[in-house]
Write a protein that holds these residues in place. Structure first.
Motif, short mmCIF file in Angstrom:
data_model
loop_
_atom_site.label_atom_id
_atom_site.label_comp_id
_atom_site.label_asym_id
_atom_site.label_seq_id
_atom_site.Cartn_x
_atom_site.Cartn_y
_atom_site.Cartn_z
N VAL A 199 8.65 0.48 1.35
CA VAL A 199 7.68 -0.08 2.50
C VAL A 199 6.20 0.10 3.05
N GLU A 200 6.49 1.25 2.32
CA GLU A 200 5.31 1.58 2.48
C GLU A 200 4.07 0.83 1.56
N THR A 201 4.23 0.16 0.59
CA THR A 201 3.75 -0.33 -0.04
C THR A 201 3.72 -1.59 -0.05
N LEU A 202 5.02 -2.02 0.98
CA LEU A 202 5.05 -3.79 1.71
C LEU A 202 3.12 -3.10 3.25
N PHE A 203 3.56 -2.18 3.84
CA PHE A 203 1.94 -2.68 4.44
C PHE A 203 0.87 -2.13 4.12
N LEU A 204 0.96 -1.49 3.15
CA LEU A 204 -0.35 -1.08 2.35
C LEU A 204 -0.61 -2.58 1.69
N ASN A 205 -0.43 -3.55 1.33
CA ASN A 205 -0.52 -4.77 1.19
C ASN A 205 -0.85 -5.60 2.38
N LEU A 206 0.13 -5.64 3.22
CA LEU A 206 -0.92 -6.11 4.51
C LEU A 206 -1.40 -5.62 5.44
N PHE A 207 -2.24 -4.03 5.83
CA PHE A 207 -3.10 -4.31 5.82
C PHE A 207 -4.24 -4.37 5.14
N PHE A 208 -4.41 -3.70 4.07
CA PHE A 208 -5.06 -3.88 3.17
C PHE A 208 -5.62 -4.80 2.03
N GLY A 209 -4.30 -5.71 1.59
CA GLY A 209 -4.73 -7.42 1.41
C GLY A 209 -3.86 -8.72 2.03
N GLY A 210 -3.81 -8.73 3.05
CA GLY A 210 -4.19 -9.34 3.78
C GLY A 210 -2.34 -10.73 3.63
N ARG A 211 -1.31 -9.73 2.60
CA ARG A 211 -0.10 -10.17 2.09
C ARG A 211 1.02 -9.92 2.08
N LEU A 212 1.85 -10.22 2.79
CA LEU A 212 3.57 -9.88 2.76
C LEU A 212 4.03 -9.21 1.22
N LYS A 213 4.26 -8.05 0.16
CA LYS A 213 3.85 -7.92 -1.18
C LYS A 213 4.52 -6.59 -0.70
N ALA A 214 5.67 -6.68 -1.51
CA ALA A 214 5.78 -5.14 -1.95
C ALA A 214 6.91 -5.05 -3.44
N MET A 215 7.23 -3.71 -4.11
CA MET A 215 7.99 -3.39 -5.52
C MET A 215 9.01 -3.82 -5.45
N PRO A 216 9.31 -4.48 -6.06
CA PRO A 216 10.83 -5.51 -6.09
C PRO A 216 11.57 -4.03 -6.97
N PRO A 217 13.40 -4.11 -6.13
CA PRO A 217 13.79 -3.50 -6.83
C PRO A 217 14.35 -3.82 -8.14
N LYS A 218 13.68 -4.98 -8.88
CA LYS A 218 13.93 -5.69 -9.82
C LYS A 218 12.59 -6.37 -11.04
N LEU A 219 12.19 -6.11 -11.91
CA LEU A 219 10.82 -7.39 -12.16
C LEU A 219 10.32 -7.69 -13.34
N LEU A 220 10.55 -8.75 -13.96
CA LEU A 220 10.16 -9.35 -14.87
C LEU A 220 8.71 -9.13 -15.17
N SER A 221 8.17 -8.59 -16.08
CA SER A 221 6.73 -7.95 -16.48
C SER A 221 6.24 -9.73 -16.78
N GLU A 222 4.88 -9.95 -16.87
CA GLU A 222 4.23 -11.04 -17.02
C GLU A 222 4.77 -12.00 -18.67
#
Length: 292
Positions: A199-222
């Motif tokens: 939740v904190e990462t969502l708001f950090l990205n929203l306020f400082f990055g201008g995007r709705l983005k958070a850490m997904p529970p499951k992530l495939l590397s690049e």
């Protein structure tokens, strides 16, 4: 102190008289004699040591709730499959200790078979007690590996004073963990991010990055070679804090301001291993957790 009530003693006396006066062919059920009084000076027997060390009902409910939330997250996002080798990244903070403890508990009753290996990255930061985690993991009996890489000196040399070090620190740490996972057949990399971190990462990205983005529970590397999972995604931090205190984990505290600045694994400040959104109008925000 009367052990047997006076009225009961009278009943016994009357019963004896009736037995003496009855015919011999009439059967009367006897009443047992009252037990002898116990001296008041003798203390009651002490509770066994095992009973004294037995977990409280409050802790059992907390443990069951955390297990349930972790199990639900694993099931919802298909985090762990049959035959997986799960690398649990340990930092010495309450979150990673709780993650390892719960996964070991679930491993015994899970519907699938999977292996667990605990990994810590020693980044050679000043004051870091390098003996704590090896001693704890050896006593626990879980397979573990302590990786060593002096990322601290690199970050201090490259990043100018006054600038955040989280981005470079995170990339160096992530690269070392990914390399170990590729060399040792690791199929899932488990991190200790919990619900509050997401939740904190969502708001950090929203306020400082201008995007709705958070850490997904499951992530495939690049490069699509590694799968990162966050089994604590549904667990609030307050319950992890209660669980860690009850389990008395050997928490490694933040030992210096430099360690907190470089977002090393600690209880107070941590950064995301995946980084966060960059904004042209603001410095790159850091999420509140570290990978290890």
């Amino acid at each position: 102190m009367r052990w047997w009530p006076t009225a009961q003693q009278r009943c016994v006396t009357i019963h004896r008289r009736l037995v003496a006066s009855c015919p011999s062919n009439l059967h009367v059920f006897p009443i047992p004699h009252p037990p002898s009084p116990i001296p008041s000076a003798v203390p009651p027997p002490a509770a066994p040591a095992a009973a004294a060390a037995r977990p409280s009902s409050t802790f059992k409910r907390l443990q069951a709730r955390i297990r349930g939330l972790v199990g639900k997250a694993i099931d919802d996002y298909a985090m762990i499959a049959e035959g997986d080798r799960v690398m649990v990244c340990l930092s010495g903070g309450k979150d990673s200790y709780t993650l390892l403890d719960v996964l070991l508990s679930l491993q015994r009753s899970a519907p699938v078979q999977f292996d667990i290996v605990a990994v810590n990255l020693d980044q050679k930061q000043p004051g870091f007690p390098a003996h704590v985690l090896p001693e704890y993991l050896a006593a626990l009996g879980v397979p573990f590996e302590i990786l060593e890489q002096d990322t601290y000196s690199v970050v201090k040399r490259v990043v100018p004073d006054g600038r955040t070090m989280c981005g470079l620190c995170s990339r160096l740490r992530r690269g070392r963990l990914y390399r170990y996972a590729a060399e040792n057949g690791i199929t899932k990399i488990a991190l200790g991010h919990h619900r509050d971190d997401i939740v904190e990462t969502l708001f950090l990205n929203l306020f400082f990055g201008g995007r709705l983005k958070a850490m997904p529970p499951k992530l495939l590397s690049e490069d699509a070679r590694h799968v990162v999972i966050r089994p604590l995604a549904y667990v609030p931090e307050r319950e992890i804090d209660r669980y860690a205190r009850a389990r008395q984990f050997p928490i490694i505290p933040a030992v210096s301001a430099a360690r907190r600045t470089t977002c090393s694994a600690s209880r107070s400040r941590k950064c995301s291993p995946t980084g966060s959104a960059r904004s042209r109008a603001a410095p790159r925000p850091s999420s509140p957790r570290c990978a290890t």
